[in-house]
Design a protein around this motif. Sequence first.
Motif, PDB file in Angstrom:
ATOM      1  N   ILE A 136       0.845  -1.201   0.000  1.00 18.13           N
ATOM      2  CA  ILE A 136       0.000   0.000   0.000  1.00 18.13           C
ATOM      3  C   ILE A 136       0.878   1.248   0.000  1.00 18.13           C
ATOM      4  N   PHE A 137       1.862   1.260   0.878  1.00 14.39           N
ATOM      5  CA  PHE A 137       2.722   2.441   1.003  1.00 14.39           C
ATOM      6  C   PHE A 137       3.705   2.547  -0.163  1.00 14.39           C
ATOM      7  N   ALA A 138       4.159   1.410  -0.682  1.00 15.07           N
ATOM      8  CA  ALA A 138       5.075   1.443  -1.826  1.00 15.07           C
ATOM      9  C   ALA A 138       4.392   1.960  -3.086  1.00 15.07           C
ATOM     10  N   HIS A 139       3.080   2.009  -3.085  1.00 18.80           N
ATOM     11  CA  HIS A 139       2.317   2.528  -4.223  1.00 18.80           C
ATOM     12  C   HIS A 139       2.370   4.046  -4.320  1.00 18.80           C
ATOM     13  N   VAL A 140       2.801   4.735  -3.251  1.00 16.78           N
ATOM     14  CA  VAL A 140       2.583   6.179  -3.111  1.00 16.78           C
ATOM     15  C   VAL A 140       3.846   6.979  -3.440  1.00 16.78           C
ATOM     16  N   PRO A 141       3.832   7.817  -4.488  1.00 20.93           N
ATOM     17  CA  PRO A 141       4.955   8.720  -4.736  1.00 20.93           C
ATOM     18  C   PRO A 141       5.127   9.685  -3.564  1.00 20.93           C
ATOM     19  N   GLY A 142       6.370   9.988  -3.255  1.00 20.75           N
ATOM     20  CA  GLY A 142       6.651  10.884  -2.130  1.00 20.75           C
ATOM     21  C   GLY A 142       7.074  10.162  -0.876  1.00 20.75           C
ATOM     22  N   LEU A 143       6.856   8.846  -0.826  1.00 19.36           N
ATOM     23  CA  LEU A 143       7.297   8.035   0.302  1.00 19.36           C
ATOM     24  C   LEU A 143       8.472   7.162  -0.120  1.00 19.36           C
ATOM     25  N   LYS A 144       9.316   6.819   0.836  1.00 17.26           N
ATOM     26  CA  LYS A 144      10.290   5.754   0.664  1.00 17.26           C
ATOM     27  C   LYS A 144       9.906   4.645   1.635  1.00 17.26           C
ATOM     28  N   VAL A 145      10.057   3.392   1.201  1.00 11.50           N
ATOM     29  CA  VAL A 145       9.576   2.254   1.982  1.00 11.50           C
ATOM     30  C   VAL A 145      10.706   1.242   2.144  1.00 11.50           C
ATOM     31  N   PRO A 167       9.725  11.712   3.810  1.00 13.16           N
ATOM     32  CA  PRO A 167       9.235  10.689   4.731  1.00 13.16           C
ATOM     33  C   PRO A 167       9.651   9.280   4.325  1.00 13.16           C
ATOM     34  N   VAL A 168      10.046   8.499   5.326  1.00 12.13           N
ATOM     35  CA  VAL A 168      10.485   7.119   5.135  1.00 12.13           C
ATOM     36  C   VAL A 168       9.664   6.230   6.058  1.00 12.13           C
ATOM     37  N   ILE A 169       9.134   5.143   5.496  1.00  9.95           N
ATOM     38  CA  ILE A 169       8.409   4.151   6.268  1.00  9.95           C
ATOM     39  C   ILE A 169       9.318   2.937   6.452  1.00  9.95           C
ATOM     40  N   ILE A 170       9.479   2.473   7.701  1.00  6.84           N
ATOM     41  CA  ILE A 170      10.275   1.283   7.985  1.00  6.84           C
ATOM     42  C   ILE A 170       9.354   0.207   8.562  1.00  6.84           C
ATOM     43  N   PHE A 171       9.312  -0.936   7.894  1.00  4.21           N
ATOM     44  CA  PHE A 171       8.544  -2.074   8.385  1.00  4.21           C
ATOM     45  C   PHE A 171       9.459  -3.006   9.164  1.00  4.21           C
ATOM     46  N   ILE A 230      20.922 -21.598  -6.101  1.00  4.51           N
ATOM     47  CA  ILE A 230      19.864 -20.594  -5.991  1.00  4.51           C
ATOM     48  C   ILE A 230      20.442 -19.227  -5.637  1.00  4.51           C
ATOM     49  N   GLU A 231      20.003 -18.206  -6.361  1.00  4.11           N
ATOM     50  CA  GLU A 231      20.375 -16.829  -6.025  1.00  4.11           C
ATOM     51  C   GLU A 231      19.248 -16.201  -5.211  1.00  4.11           C
ATOM     52  N   VAL A 232      19.595 -15.605  -4.078  1.00  2.00           N
ATOM     53  CA  VAL A 232      18.616 -14.956  -3.206  1.00  2.00           C
ATOM     54  C   VAL A 232      18.883 -13.452  -3.215  1.00  2.00           C
ATOM     55  N   VAL A 233      17.885 -12.684  -3.635  1.00  2.00           N
ATOM     56  CA  VAL A 233      18.001 -11.236  -3.712  1.00  2.00           C
ATOM     57  C   VAL A 233      17.079 -10.613  -2.670  1.00  2.00           C
ATOM     58  N   ASP A 234      17.685  -9.913  -1.720  1.00  2.00           N
ATOM     59  CA  ASP A 234      16.944  -9.204  -0.674  1.00  2.00           C
ATOM     60  C   ASP A 234      16.681  -7.788  -1.183  1.00  2.00           C
ATOM     61  N   LEU A 235      15.424  -7.476  -1.469  1.00  2.00           N
ATOM     62  CA  LEU A 235      15.117  -6.176  -2.065  1.00  2.00           C
ATOM     63  C   LEU A 235      15.308  -5.018  -1.092  1.00  2.00           C
ATOM     64  N   ARG A 236      15.035  -5.204   0.203  1.00  2.00           N
ATOM     65  CA  ARG A 236      15.303  -4.228   1.264  1.00  2.00           C
ATOM     66  C   ARG A 236      14.487  -2.949   1.154  1.00  2.00           C
ATOM     67  N   CYS A 237      14.468  -2.352  -0.025  1.00  2.00           N
ATOM     68  CA  CYS A 237      13.753  -1.099  -0.279  1.00  2.00           C
ATOM     69  C   CYS A 237      12.689  -1.373  -1.339  1.00  2.00           C
ATOM     70  N   LEU A 238      11.438  -1.112  -1.001  1.00  2.00           N
ATOM     71  CA  LEU A 238      10.324  -1.404  -1.901  1.00  2.00           C
ATOM     72  C   LEU A 238       9.856  -0.181  -2.662  1.00  2.00           C
ATOM     73  N   ARG A 239      10.240   0.991  -2.209  1.00  2.00           N
ATOM     74  CA  ARG A 239      10.062   2.214  -2.994  1.00  2.00           C
ATOM     75  C   ARG A 239      11.175   3.178  -2.610  1.00  2.00           C
ATOM     76  N   PRO A 240      12.047   3.564  -3.496  1.00  2.00           N
ATOM     77  CA  PRO A 240      12.092   3.135  -4.895  1.00  2.00           C
ATOM     78  C   PRO A 240      12.607   1.701  -5.027  1.00  2.00           C
ATOM     79  N   LEU A 241      12.009   0.934  -5.899  1.00  2.00           N
ATOM     80  CA  LEU A 241      12.386  -0.454  -6.118  1.00  2.00           C
ATOM     81  C   LEU A 241      13.632  -0.518  -6.986  1.00  2.00           C
TER      82      LEU A 241
END
Length: 331
Positions: A136-145, A167-171, A230-241
């Motif tokens: 939901i939050f990664a959908h929104v321009p202006g936020l970092k997730v 603004p930055v959101i940390i889960f 297997i390669e495992v990629v931890d995305l860490r940041c969902l916006r910007p992806l």
Amino acid sequence: MSELSYREAFKAGIVEALEADPRVFLMGEDVGDYGGCYAVSKGLIEQFGKERIIDTPLAESGFVGAGIGAAMGGMRPIVEIMTVNFSLLALDQIINNAATLRHMSNGQIGVPLVIRMACGAGKQLAAQHSHSFEGIFAHVPGLKVLFPGTIEDARHMLKMALADPDPVIIFEHVMLYNRSEEISEGSTVPDMHKAVVRRAGKDLSIFTWGGSLYKVMEAAEQLHQQGHDIEVVDLRCLRPLDRSAIIASVQRTHKAMIVDESWKSVGMSAEISATLAEDALYYLDAPIRRVNGQEVPFPYAEHLEAACIPQVDDIVQTALEMLGSSEAKGR
């Protein structure tokens, strides 16, 4: 080297920020006298006082709005929302105010605010306390997730978030709080916007983040024992992806799986799949597969909750099917 839990890593980051900058303060429900719902802020009110560790009423829209106002006034607030489901009560403040003010003011007003929130299933907290709404939050321009899945990221990403002018959101996944590992006192982590390859491989890329990372790493080890790389990629940041890292991984392995505890429909796994379909289709040798949470409100019963979220066996079996292994169930 010192051993830290995920909980202690966040606490160390908060303490470091409070000591380094008098503009930083922490506010939220039960963060002070109680020590935080998940004990991240335990003892901080005694160390820093009630002016910097602020207990708020049970009114998410109100105290998130207060944090936005403080950030606009030059402070560096860390706002804790007890659980992600409660953040829905503050969506107006986050989406209509925090995310938009820089744009609406032609760059004159910034909101350097960090919002932390616990999320995820596994503790039998049922349908109003267990979801993963990062999409939901990664959908929104202006936020970092951000969604750290390692102890080192939990220790260092808060500092990066506080340095950001927006603004930055940390889960924070609830099932990670008690996990611990040794980290170096002088350790550093990559920039918060970058994905990280946690395990290099050539047969299959698995993309994940946050609470699913350790399950994917365990699945990758089981698959390694069966002869699969297997390669495992931890995305860490969902916006910007970090789309370039996603594409680069598939260029190496030619197969892609996404493991996402949240629902499959219209979520992060769908966005990653679309990125691959648009920009990396001709590198793929097999259809993209997704392992997601079941599309129901999370149940309370332990066995039903476990059945609703991706588990190691689900990841292993999906990978074996993609790799064409005779060891996949049903083959």
